[in-house]
Every structure is written in structure tokens, then in C-alpha cells.
Design an enzyme around this catalytic site. Sequence first.
Site, PDB file in Angstrom:
ATOM      1  N   ASP A  14       0.913  -1.133   0.000  1.00 12.68           N
ATOM      2  CA  ASP A  14       0.000   0.000   0.000  1.00 12.68           C
ATOM      3  C   ASP A  14       0.955   1.185   0.000  1.00 12.68           C
ATOM      4  O   ASP A  14       1.579   1.482   1.024  1.00 12.68           O
ATOM      5  CB  ASP A  14      -0.874   0.014   1.254  1.00 12.68           C
ATOM      6  CG  ASP A  14      -1.865   1.160   1.198  1.00 12.68           C
ATOM      7  OD1 ASP A  14      -1.435   2.265   0.806  1.00 12.68           O
ATOM      8  OD2 ASP A  14      -3.034   0.976   1.532  1.00 12.68           O
ATOM      9  N   HIS A  15       1.106   1.830  -1.143  1.00 13.21           N
ATOM     10  CA  HIS A  15       2.219   2.783  -1.238  1.00 13.21           C
ATOM     11  C   HIS A  15       2.061   3.968  -0.286  1.00 13.21           C
ATOM     12  O   HIS A  15       3.025   4.651   0.028  1.00 13.21           O
ATOM     13  CB  HIS A  15       2.446   3.248  -2.686  1.00 13.21           C
ATOM     14  CG  HIS A  15       1.457   4.241  -3.186  1.00 13.21           C
ATOM     15  ND1 HIS A  15       0.184   3.898  -3.576  1.00 13.21           N
ATOM     16  CD2 HIS A  15       1.535   5.580  -3.363  1.00 13.21           C
ATOM     17  CE1 HIS A  15      -0.455   4.981  -3.976  1.00 13.21           C
ATOM     18  NE2 HIS A  15       0.335   6.022  -3.860  1.00 13.21           N
TER      19      HIS A  15
ATOM     20  N   HIS B 188      -5.944   2.604   1.131  1.00 13.41           N
ATOM     21  CA  HIS B 188      -5.215   3.735   1.710  1.00 13.41           C
ATOM     22  C   HIS B 188      -5.942   4.354   2.912  1.00 13.41           C
ATOM     23  O   HIS B 188      -5.346   4.596   3.953  1.00 13.41           O
ATOM     24  CB  HIS B 188      -4.976   4.826   0.660  1.00 13.41           C
ATOM     25  CG  HIS B 188      -4.405   4.318  -0.632  1.00 13.41           C
ATOM     26  ND1 HIS B 188      -3.401   3.381  -0.672  1.00 13.41           N
ATOM     27  CD2 HIS B 188      -4.691   4.607  -1.935  1.00 13.41           C
ATOM     28  CE1 HIS B 188      -3.077   3.128  -1.939  1.00 13.41           C
ATOM     29  NE2 HIS B 188      -3.855   3.853  -2.723  1.00 13.41           N
TER      30      HIS B 188
END
Length: 505
Positions: A177-178, A240
Site C-alpha cells: 500500500d504505497h 489507503h
Amino acid sequence: MAENNVLFTIFGATGDLAYRKLYPSLFRLYRKGDLQEHFAVIGTARREWSDEHFRSVVADSISDLEADSQEVAKFASHFYYQAHDVQDPEHYVTLKKLSDSLDEKYQLKGNRLFYLAMSPSFFGVIVKELKAQKMTDTSGFHRVVIEKPFGSDLASATTLNDEITATFAESEVYRIDHYLGKEMIQNISAIRFGNNLFESMWNNRYIANVQINLAESLGVEDRGGYYDKSGALKDMVQNHILQILSLLLMEPPAAFSDEEIRAEKIKALNAVRIYTPEEVNRYFIRGQYAAGKLEDNEFLGYREEANVAADSTTETFVAGRFTVDNFRWSGVPIYIRTGKRLTEKGTRINIVFKQVPINLFKTDVHKDCEERQLPENVLTIYIQPTEGFSLTLNGKEIGPDFKTTPVKLDYRHSAETVENSPEAYERLILDALNGDSTNFTHWDEVAQSWRIVDAIRKTWDEQKPDFPNYKAGTMGPEAAFELVKKDGFEWIWQPEEWYRERDLL
Ligand code: BG6
């Protein structure tokens, strides 16, 4: 700097993500010495590329990193390309041969990191074949890094997870999950657990509400095909936003380790109420943008974008209020808001503190308005595009009258610091090399996030939305403002006001 001996195998090597994020991140790690002589990269995808061509693409992808050509050539020489049909078992035989020979050539100690940067529909078959061809039978570590989306609902995510864990143990799976690689997301823990000022007040006695904004000014660009099947709820909320929420709401971990943090995040997610259809309708708003204008820019409506159905009912905006049923957060609305084609790009969190019990100053200052309360104290965490945090307080205005005035303590990282801080992907790749899974999502988190989101999706799927319902360039439909207003609050961040006051919106 410890050198990492490792073979990367990147599935989806000709794709946009690999080009924009992975190769530049690997290069930065190379420059810093985290990768030196003992690493190799196999890029695989359908296209028939030669090693030379692959290397030129890699060199091109790092062209703005101001590297000298010798350094680039040396780095790129570690890259090998293998055309590959992921569904054809034969191809894994060739892949294995190449892997084994590179392992020997670069003395990689059997350490393997597989990076799945392609359509999730192939993840299952890839991991199955990796096992069947014994590509994970070497002496070193074997880890798999998986890009989102992880499934499209709980059922598909569970199937995918079963497939992956038939080859890799949960501890070997690194779900990206950047957002978790972003500097200021990692800073949430420092702000919370490094400051008694905040941690002692981090609960429903002192906090009135929490606002999580992930606003984007861009539209769907060239991703209409993907996005039209996904929508904002699955694209941004399931991953996110719920990850940020869990970091904000979790209990202090017993230690700052991946296991302890994960345990607390899961507990926080478990306390998020799974809504009934009535609650979904009351607390969640969806929107889709119509054509609009901001300053001199004119934007198409979502339904006019490339690869989007002309009668699409996909949401490009979500606002909602989560309810958290535990001792710490009961009664505190957790508002979230995300969307495409909003007024400004901005990821920021507002922690809105409760007002003082009475406003001592109101009789002096606001004789005309007995009810007027002091502005709330707000802690804002700026995640992007600027990074930092601010705290608004009330002070006395200079002068003979006793008037209060809001004062803002503002701390922002300088542009230079931001520029030099590692990119999200760079951090995450390094974490995966070090076997540190703190900033990756565990299956239990993914599963619970799907449970929360599936309930909303299901209710929405049973009702036809009245789309489009907000103009490109605004901060979403009116209902998103009402949602907060009916609780007696308002969105702290209202970037559209500036444009409206100047008639630019
Ligand atoms: C991705 C979404 O996960 O995050 C995109 O798929 C979105 O739709 C992107 O644009 C936003 O990321 P960032 O880092 O630009 O805020």
C-alpha cells in the site's frame, strides 16, 4: 550500508508502474549502496524485448536522476529480460534456468524477491507455477511483493490469498500500500507516541472528530478501463484510507515492531462498525464528476473520459463517516473524503479537538452572538503535496481590547528535505529486502477492510445513483458537506472557497 544479495523477478516489467516507480527506486537503492554488485533483475512480460532493449528502457526511466552514463550502464547491466506468457508452464522452466544462472553469476545466495506488478487476475497462476517449478526451493529467502488491488471483494481476496499462501507463508507476502511508504504517514506514529501532549488527549474525551482527506485534482487520465470497474471506494477507501485510519486510531503498540503494530491495527479495524444498509445510506455519500471549469481549465465529465461507459454509475468521489465502537473512540465521527477532479491535490488529516467547556470571552467579544464558541484546536497532518504538521490554538489579539485570535503553529519540511527523502517505493522495496513488514498490509487487515467496504458496496449496488452530481473542480457533492454539518461540524479543509471568492469556480 549493508549490501543486499538478491534476485528480483518483476512480472509486468514493461508496464507503467515498473517504469515510473520500480526502476528509479532500484537505482536509488543502488546509488546508496543497498544494492551493489550482488543483485540482478529479471524483467518478464509478454512483449518480445531483448536484454539490450530492456536495459535502454531502464536507463530511460532514470534519466532525470542525474546519473552519469557509466553509472547507468553499470546499473542497467544487472537487468535481464525474459519474454513470458504467465499462463504457460513451459515459460517457468526457462525462467528458472535464467534465475539459477544469475544466482550463480552474481552470487545471490538463493535470495529471491518476486514482484507482481501486473493484473491481479494472474497472481494466482504465477505463484502456483513458481512453486511447481521449484523456483522457491533455493537456500535463501523467498518473498513476494504484491501490488494492489488485492481482490475486488472479500470473496475474491480470500481466493487470491489462498492461492498465494499455498506457495508463500504469510510472513513472506508483502502486500503494497504505497501510502504506507510516505514520510508523513510514517510520521503519524511519531506525532502520536512521541508527544504526551497529543497521546494523552487522543480519545473521545478531547477529540470531537477526525477528518481524513485524500483529494485529487486529476481525473482518471488513461486508467478509465480499470477505474470504471473499480470506483473510488475500492480504489482508495478499502486500502489507503482504512490503513491511515488504523494508524490514527490504534492503541499504542507494546513495542515499535511489525508484529505489535499489526496487532493494534487489526484491533482498530475490528472496531470499525460494519454498517447496515440504513447506516450506509445515512453515513456514506458517493459522487461522480460532471464537466467543470476551474480557473482557465475546462474539464470533461467522467462519462466523457476515454474507456468509461457513457452511462457509467461508477463513483469518482466518496465521503463518509465511520463509527468506531471501542472505549477510546465511541462517539467520535471519523470522516473521510476522497475523489477525482476535486479542487486541489491534497492528502491531509485534521484532528479536531473539542472546544473548551465554556467560552469565557464571549460576553466581551461577541456581545451580539452569545452562542459563539471559540474556534476548535486542530492538529493537521500534511501528507502531500507539502509535508509537515500544524496546530491551531487561540491567543489574544494584540491591543487594548480582549479579543481572541486563532494562532497557527506551522511546521513544514522544506522542499529540499522533501526532495531528498526517499520515495515511497524505495522505502518499501528496502523494507521487503530487510524482511520488515511493518509498512505492508497483513491479510487480516485486508480481509477486515473488505468486510467494511463490502457492506457499503452492496448497499450502493442495489440503488441507482443520481450521477453526475458534482462539478469537476469542486470538492464534491453538496451532500458531502451536509453529512458533516448535520453533526454540527464542518470540513476543516475547504480549498474551493479561495476560488469561489475570486469567481474562478
Ligand atoms: C492509487 C490509486 O492507489 O493511488 C489512484 O489507484 C490514485 O487512483 C493514487 O491516483 C493516488 O496516489 P498518490 O500517491 O498520488 O496520492
